[in-house]
Every structure is written in structure tokens, then in C-alpha cells.
Design an enzyme around this catalytic site. Structure first.
Site, short mmCIF file in Angstrom:
data_model
loop_
_atom_site.label_atom_id
_atom_site.label_comp_id
_atom_site.label_asym_id
_atom_site.label_seq_id
_atom_site.Cartn_x
_atom_site.Cartn_y
_atom_site.Cartn_z
CG HIS A 473 44.84 48.00 32.13
ND1 HIS A 473 46.17 47.96 31.87
CD2 HIS A 473 44.48 46.71 32.17
CE1 HIS A 473 46.65 46.97 31.67
NE2 HIS A 473 45.55 45.74 31.85
CD GLU A 474 40.97 45.38 33.11
OE1 GLU A 474 40.78 44.49 32.24
OE2 GLU A 474 41.71 45.18 33.85
CG HIS A 477 42.66 44.12 28.07
ND1 HIS A 477 43.77 43.90 27.54
CD2 HIS A 477 43.02 44.26 29.24
CE1 HIS A 477 44.69 43.58 28.34
NE2 HIS A 477 44.45 43.96 29.36
CD GLU A 496 47.05 42.09 30.52
OE1 GLU A 496 46.99 43.32 30.75
OE2 GLU A 496 46.33 41.11 30.83
#
Length: 817
Positions: A473-474, A477, A496
Site C-alpha cells: 500500500h505504502e 503511494h 488512498e
């Protein structure tokens, strides 16, 4: 927006007048003082007139005096006189909060000998900004700002030299004023942005209560500090321009006590310089890619570098930084669009420059872009380090280090070139308010992503699912949120929602799952997110459920460039998942229309087009419709997407229809079969049978996935009554204390609902060690009006209130006190 902004109101003001003037580069020189919990130092701004610099009058356009303090060479008696004494002078407005500013001065950059060499280069050229006659400093700074990307080293050297220049003795003083949300600066007698000084030095210090930095203790009870990131971003760390459009570069020198490690958003892997005269260490970082000031991140503490030499390889031998992995589907011709096939599409035509050996089209401002570097295209695993408090080093070594190369390679296979050249990961203190936060070159991870050591199954530890998916997930980004940012912060789903969607894709590839396994895992996660979103929408205000709360006004600002972030100061919003989940389901909906593999290939095209830029929702959606024009003919239009998904609360029709299919997969059916067995056991115990029953046969024991366990516990939570015997058996069967935080959170909910007093210590442990996820457990403890549960909630709050995140503490206090 009124002049006096109530900090308890929903909307966060962005007061910087970015249409008039822009910060192009920051130079920070900071000292960390743990004993007083302040950061002192200087900030140098290099300025350029903005796109609206030639419009209108300037007097009185800044925000009002509010409740601030006034600092001038001859201080006025009242703050109200700040506006009265403007005399038509132009005002530079910076976003600022909880800072003590002692001085603002213009720099005499003409005294920097190394900079004077640029003057001859400028003569004979047409000036971009047409500085006023005799404004040698303006010409020099404009030339410095405009140096091409190929000369970035020279540029940063000159920025550093200029930051140490003496104050100008022009005779026209700078006056300044601070209010609740801004720092305002005037140069007496200067009427326009073009005339305003181009290099300013601000001397200031932070305040311990400032919301941008967290002074706390790490897991080993040692002092540390890190930037909080939200909801006010970095304005309580340094005066800056917070609106995303004010993208800039920066360099920073940070001095801290010896024994501390300074981590910062920087392209270089800094090494400390020992300062004999002070006993401190100095760390220097820089970035060359312009980004919003909100992405600047700092962490200082006695962190330990997690060693790699003896790491336990969950996936076999450790991989080198430049190695490659054979991941499923990576070279599949069905999966990949040929880049050349879409080179003539409309979205590649305007505003793009072609550069680099790979013939890459870059539409952003000039900077040393990795997308034009041949070596970056083949670098699937960028250099990376992991830092943690010493007590967590073994877990980080065993769990994060082996996962990270796989996740990096899978992210590269999914999205292409890593936008940033290196990565640090830090396990932050227990009071960190979320599971993770991504910034350029650094990721913060909560200790909640770590779990107890368990035997691996199928090459991947089941308990590492939360850690791996959060890493993915990170990492997502880096592309969506950082390399491509939202032009309007209210459109959080752009960051997000994309990261939530992509974490599943990247994590499945990192695990090397088959297509069938990937599909099953994806549908199970979709079901869990659907359940979570449904519950959240039932318990939240309509206005907080809208992905584009400003609707057609999204991206619009005032004439000066000021605006506000809707609902940003509402503490409850920080713990809502709507922009994650509804955005994720919007992307699943779009993928269902164009087929998953083609949709993911489109992501690469979008990254190629928009890296280094800021976008609105319609930029992504319009390019998608242009790439797949047949879908628009079938009724998939921009207007329909806005109406169904972005501009209204509630759940779109497609979600209601699609959710039924997610309940019929193999993984879900296995869980439902086990739930039936547990309910049967509970009913048998409830009938009072005296014969000791054997433990039920459980098909999922030891091979259950964490997601299946979460669903199992959620379904059991729907039962009105569960006996103590049943709860104890469930706990033993699945070894719940050793599961990840998502599983343990549901276990704690069961304990609270059924008043299982023997396991209250599990709830207390969760509230203390998993603060990022435990906020609403306080509400569960209070709602049953059980004296013992309420006492437990108050006891944990009293223990943790000093180390809790400010927003978390406010939400918990409203529930408990």
C-alpha cells in the site's frame, strides 16, 4: 473564509497566496532540542512571482489579523494596525501555525561571489520575470531558479551559498505578522510581487504543542521526534506554502545529539558529520524533484539499522538491490499494452517533451527525472534500509526485510520505474495514528503491522499478510500520492483509493500467487472491505461520505491562490476509511468495464503521462475514456461516474449488485462452514450438556489466512450470545494472541461484546500497543455501560493520553470522558 479561523471547525485554511508568488526552493538549517521539545533554526525561501502576479491590487488581500502577534522594526500597539499600515504594500502570505518567528530578513545574494557568475550568463537574454531596473538580486535568483536539470548540483551548491549570505542593507525593512494560521511578510515600499525580495531568511522555533511534529518516546523509552503529516501537514514545522500547486525542491541540514539517527525525505543516503565543538552530529539531505511542502518528512531518534547479513529468508536467498524476480504475468502479452500502440493517442500530444534514451514523454517541469534514465527502467529493487527501535529489530529483520525486495519488484512490475532512487522504512512509536505513511524516500510503519513469529505455510507466513499488504500500500503511494499528486486535497481517493486497489495487485504478485489464487484472495478482500464500508456509511454523516466534496468547484482557488481543505480539521475524519474503500471500489468498477489486465496496463500509461504532476479526478477518468472509447459509447461517461461515485453519499448500485458474488467464493464458503460448526458448539454448551465435548474439527486450523480469520470473527460477532467455553476454544484453536492486528482487533470486539472478563488483558494490550487501530474499541467499551469495561477504557486513556496522536486523543476523550 473569515479572518478568525476556529481550530475546532471542520475546514483547514490554506492561506498562502500562491497565485501571486511561489516558493521554488527551501533551505532548512535546524537544531533538535529534546530537553525543551523544540526545533530551532532558520529557513531560507527562494521566491518567484506566481502566475497571477500581474493582476489586481495587493493591499489588504492577505488574511486578517486574527489573534496573532505583530513583529516589526517599530512594533505597532495593536494587531489591527497591521492592515491599517499596509500602505498598499504587497504581502507574502505563508501557511504557519504554532511557530515563534523572531526575524525575517532579505538576503544580500549579490555578495555571493559564486552566484555572480550567473549574471553574465543572463545578460543579453530575455528575462522571464522582467525584474525592476537595478534589481540585480532578482535577476540572479531567477537565473538560479531557472538552471536546467542537468546542472542541479551547481544549483544546490549555489542555494546553499546564498542561504548563508548576510542580511541585505537596502534600507527598506521587512515587517511581519503571525496569526493563527499564517505568517505575513511585507517589504515596505514594495507594491508588487515582481518587486518583492526573492530570497528571505526566517529565524524561528517550533512549539512543543505544534501539530506537525510529535515529541514522544520510542518502544525502548528513548526520546524521539517525527513529523505527524496530518491534518495540518508541515506548517507547524516551518513556514511554507501548503497548497499542492506550490511544488518546490528543498535541502536540509539537521543537527541532533550523537547517538541519534536523522531520517528525512532526501534522495541521498546521508552520513553524519561529527561536530567536535558542540558534541552534535549534522545530517544533510536534498531533493531535486519538485513536490508539495506537505510531503517533507523528518524523524529523529535512537533508531537502529536493521542488519541484512543474517536475515532469515522467507522466500529463499536474499536478493540484491539490482536483481530481478520472475513474477506471474509480468511478460504476458495479454497483460501488457505495447507502449508504441498508444503513442499517437490524444493524451500524448500536448505539452510533452521527449527526452532520455528511452524516448520517454515527460510533461512535468524540468528536473532530473528517473523516467528518462535507462538504468532506472531495469532497477526493479531500489536500495533500501529498515530502521527500528532496538527491541523491534529482530521482528523487523525477520518480517520486513525479506518481504521488501519482493514487494519492490512486484510494484515495479505493476507500475514501472520507481519514481524515487532509494527508500528508508522506519518503525515509528506506538502512538503513531495509522498503519503507515508514505513520503518521498521514507515510509513510516506502525508496530501493529508486525506479528508474532509463526511457522511459514506455502513459502509465506500467514501472519505476515498485514505487513506485506501494508508495505505494498505504502509503496503504491510512490506513484499515486507522491509522483502523481492530487491538485485538490479533498480528492483523497486519488491517493488512498488507488493505493488500496494496487496493494492487492502488488501483494499477490509478491506472493507469486496463481491467477486463481489471486482472484480468490481479491474477492475475499473485496467482501471484507464491502462489510467495512457498509458499516461506516451507516454511522457517518453524509457530507463525509463524498469523494469529491467540492464537486464542480474542485481545484478552484481564490484570486490570491488561497483555499481550504474541506473537513480536514474534523478529528473523526482521520479515522474514516471512505476515501480508501469507496475509491477502491470505484477502481474495481472501472476494471470490470475494461478487463483487469488491460486496466492495469493503462495504469502504466497514466503514470508515464502524469508523473511529476498534480491531477484532478477528471484527468484520470478522461484519459481512461479516451483510451477505451467504446466504453463511453456503452454509457460509461464522465458525468455518470461523477454522479454515481464521486459527488454523492451512500453506496452506488453496482456495489450492491457486485457484493453478492463475493460471498460465494471457495475461501468464503470455507469460513461460513466453520462458523456453522462454532455456532453448533455454542448451542450445545448453552443447552447445558454435562458431557465434555471434544474440540470441533476445524478445516482452517494452521492453514487459515488472516483474511479468513477476520471474516470468521466478524460473522461470529453477529451472534447474540457466545459462551465463555466457546470463546476460549476459539482463542485456542486459532492462537489469536499471535495473529496480526486486524485479527486481534476482531477478537477484542468479541471479548468486549460478550464481557469475556478473562480476556480483558488482551483488550488492554491491544489499546496500548496497537493505538493506530484501537480508537473505536474505546467506544465499544463505553457503549455497554458496564462499569468494569468503562474503568478499563479510562485506565488505558490515562496511561496513554500523553503519547497519543492529538486527533486520536480528541476522539477518544469525547467517547470516554
Amino acid at each position: 473564509m473569515g479572518d478568525d479561523v476556529n481550530p475546532d471547525r471542520d475546514d483547514l485554511p490554506l492561506r498562502a497566496n500562491t497565485s501571486h508568488i511561489l516558493v521554488r526552493h527551501y533551505v532548512l538549517d535546524l537544531d533538535i532540542h529534546f530537553h525543551t521539545q523544540v526545533i530551532t533554526g532558520t529557513l531560507v525561501l527562494f521566491l518567484e512571482p506566481g502566475p497571477g502576479a500581474g493582476e489586481g491590487a495587493w493591499a489588504g488581500e492577505g488574511p486578517g489579523a486574527g489573534e496573532g502577534d505583530l513583529y516589526t522594526a517599530q512594533p505597532s500597539k495593536t494587531a489591527d494596525s497591521w492592515e491599517d499600515e499596509s500602505n498598499g504594500d504587497f504581502t507574502l502570505v505563508l501557511d504557519c501555525c504554532d511557530l515563534a518567528v523572531s526575524k525575517v530578513e532579505e538576503l544580500d545574494v549579490a555578495s555571493v561571489l559564486d552566484l555572480l557568475g550567473l549574471l553574465e550568463e543572463v545578460r543579453g537574454e530575455e528575462s522571464v520575470v522582467e525584474p525592476q531596473p537595478g534589481s540585480q538580486s532578482a535577476v540572479l535568483i531567477q537565473r538560479l531558479i531557472s538552471l536546467p536539470a542537468t546542472q542541479w548540483k551547481k544549483q544546490h551548491h549555489l542555494y546553499s551559498q546564498c542561504s548563508r549570505a548576510p542580511a541585505s542593507e537596502s534600507g527598506r525593512p521587512l515587517v511581519f505578522h503571525t496569526d493563527r494560521w499564517s505568517l505575513q511578510v511585507r517589504h515596505r515600499g514594495t507594491r508588487t510581487p515582481q518587486e518583492f525580495p526573492r530570497a528571505l531568511r526566517i529565524c524561528y522555533e517550533t512549539k512543543p504543542e505544534g501539530g506537525s511534529v510529535r515529541w514522544t518516546k520510542d518502544q525502548d523509552n528513548r526520546s524521539c521526534v517525527y513529523t505527524a503529516g496530518s491534518p495540518i501537514n508541515n506548517r507547524a514545522l516551518f513556514p511554507c506554502q501548503e497548497p499542492p500547486v506550490a511544488m518546490s525542491t528543498w535541502q536540509a541540514r539537521v543537527r541532533a545529539p550523537r547517538g541519534c539517527v536523522v531520517l528525512l525525505s532526501g534522495e541521498n543516503q546521508a552520513e553524519p558529520t561529527h561536530l567536535q565543538e558542540t558534541g552534535l552530529c549534522s545530517w544533510d539531505y536534498y531533493v531535486t524533484m519538485p513536490m508539495p511542502a506537505s510531503t517533507f518528512t523528518l524523524a529523529v531518534g535512537s533508531w537502529s539499522l536493521v542488519p541484512t547479513a543474517q536475515q532469515t529468508a522467507l522466500f529463499g536467498a536474499p536478493h540484491s538491490h539490482t536483481g530481478s524476480l520472475d513474477l506471474p504475468f509480468a511478460a504476458s502479452p495479454q497483460f501488457m499494452f505495447e507502449r508504441s500502440a498508444l503513442k499517437d493517442e490524444k493524451h500524448f500530444e500536448s505539452g510533452c517533451t521527449v527526452s532520455g534514451e528511452n524516448n520517454v514523454s515527460c510533461c512535468h517541469v524540468d528536473y532530473p527525472c528517473r523516467f528518462t534514465e535507462a538504468s532506472a527502467w531495469s532497477q526493479r529493487i531500489i536500495p533500501h534500509r529498515v530502521f527500528a527501535p532496538p527491541s523491534l529489530v529482530p521482528k523487523a529483520q525477520f518480517q520486513i526485510l525479506p518481504l521488501l525486495p519482493r514487494c519492490l519488484a512486484a510494484a515495479h512490475a505493476t507500475l514501472g520505474v520507481h519514481p524515487f532512487p532509494r527508500l528508508d522504512i522506519l518503525i515509528v512509536p506506538a502512538g503513531f495514528s495509522s498503519l503507515g505513511m508514505a513520503s518521498p524516500h521514507i515510509i513510516f510503519l506502525s508496530q501493529s503491522v508486525l506479528c508474532g513469529e509463526r511457522d511459514g505455510v506455502g513459502g509465506v507466513q500467514p501472519g505476515l499478510s498485514l505487513c506485506g499488504s501494508r508495505l505494498c500500500h505504502e509503496l503504491s503511494h510512490s506513484w499515486f500520492g507522491l509522483a502523481i499528486g492530487a491538485r485538490d486535497w479533498t480528492e483523497e481517493w486519488i491517493s488512498e483509493g488507488f493505493a488500496t486497489y494496487l496493494e492487492d495487485v502488488i501483494w499477490a504478485r509478491a506472493q507469486q500467487l496463481s491467477r486463481t489464487e489471486t482472484d480468490e484472495q481479491s474477492k475475499l478482500k473485496a467482501l471484507l472491505r464491502w462489510r467495512r464500508l457498509s458499516e461506516e456509511l451507516q454511522n457517518s454523516e453524509d457530507q463525509l461520505q463524498i469523494l469529491r466534496p467540492n464537486m464542480e468547484s474542485t481545484g478552484q482557488v481564490s484570486e490570491s491562490g488561497s483555499s481550504f481543505v474541506k473537513h480536514a480539521l474534523n478529528p473523526e475524519k482521520n479515522f474514516m476509511q471512505v476515501h480508501y474503500l469507496k475509491g477502491y471500489f470505484l477502481l474495481r468498477f472501472l476494471a470490470s468495464k475494461v478487463e483487469d489486465e488491460r486496466f492495469l496496463s493503462f495504469f502504466k500509461l497514466f503514470v508515464m503521462k502524469y508523473h511529476g504532476q498534480l491531477i484532478l479526478s477528471q484527468d484520470f477518468l478522461q484519459m481512461l475514456l479516451e483510451t477505451f472509447p467504446d466504453k463511453e459509447r456503452q454509457g460509461l461517461t464522465l458525468e455518470a461516474i461523477h454522479a454515481d461515485w464521486l459527488d454523492r453519499p451512500g453506496i452506488p448500485k453496482w456495489l450492491f449488485e457486485g457484493s453478492a458474488a463475493w460471498t460465494q467464493t471457495r475461501l468464503v464458503e470455507e469460513v461460513k462452514a466453520e462458523v456453522v460448526k462454532w455456532i453448533g458448539l455454542n448451542q450445545s454448551v448453552g443447552r447445558g450438556r454435562k458431557r465434555k465435548r471434544a474440540r470441533p474439527k476445524v478445516n482452517l486450523d494452521r492453514v487459515v489466512t488472516p483474511e479468513q480469520l477476520v471474516l470468521l470473527l466478524e460473522l461470529l460477532l453477529e451472534e447474540a450470545e457466545l459462551s465463555v467455553t466457546s470463546l476460549c476454544t476459539i482463542q485456542r484453536t486459532y492462537n489469536l494472541q499471535e495473529q496480526d492486528a486486524e485479527v486481534r482487533h476482531r477478537w477484542c470486539e468479541l471479548v468486549v461484546k460478550h464481557k469475556h472478563t478473562e480476556a480483558y488483558h488482551d483488550v488492554e494490550h491491544f489499546l496500548q500497543h496497537d493505538q493506530a487501530m484501537g480508537v473505536y474499541l474505546y467506544g465499544e467499551l463505553m457503549v455497554h455501560e458496564d462499569a468494569r469495561q468503562q474503568a478499563l477504557a479510562r485506565h488505558c486513556l490515562s496511561l496513554l493520553q500523553d503519547e497519543m496522536d492529538q486527533s486520536a486523543r480528541r476522539v477518544v476523550e469525547e467517547m470516554v470522558l
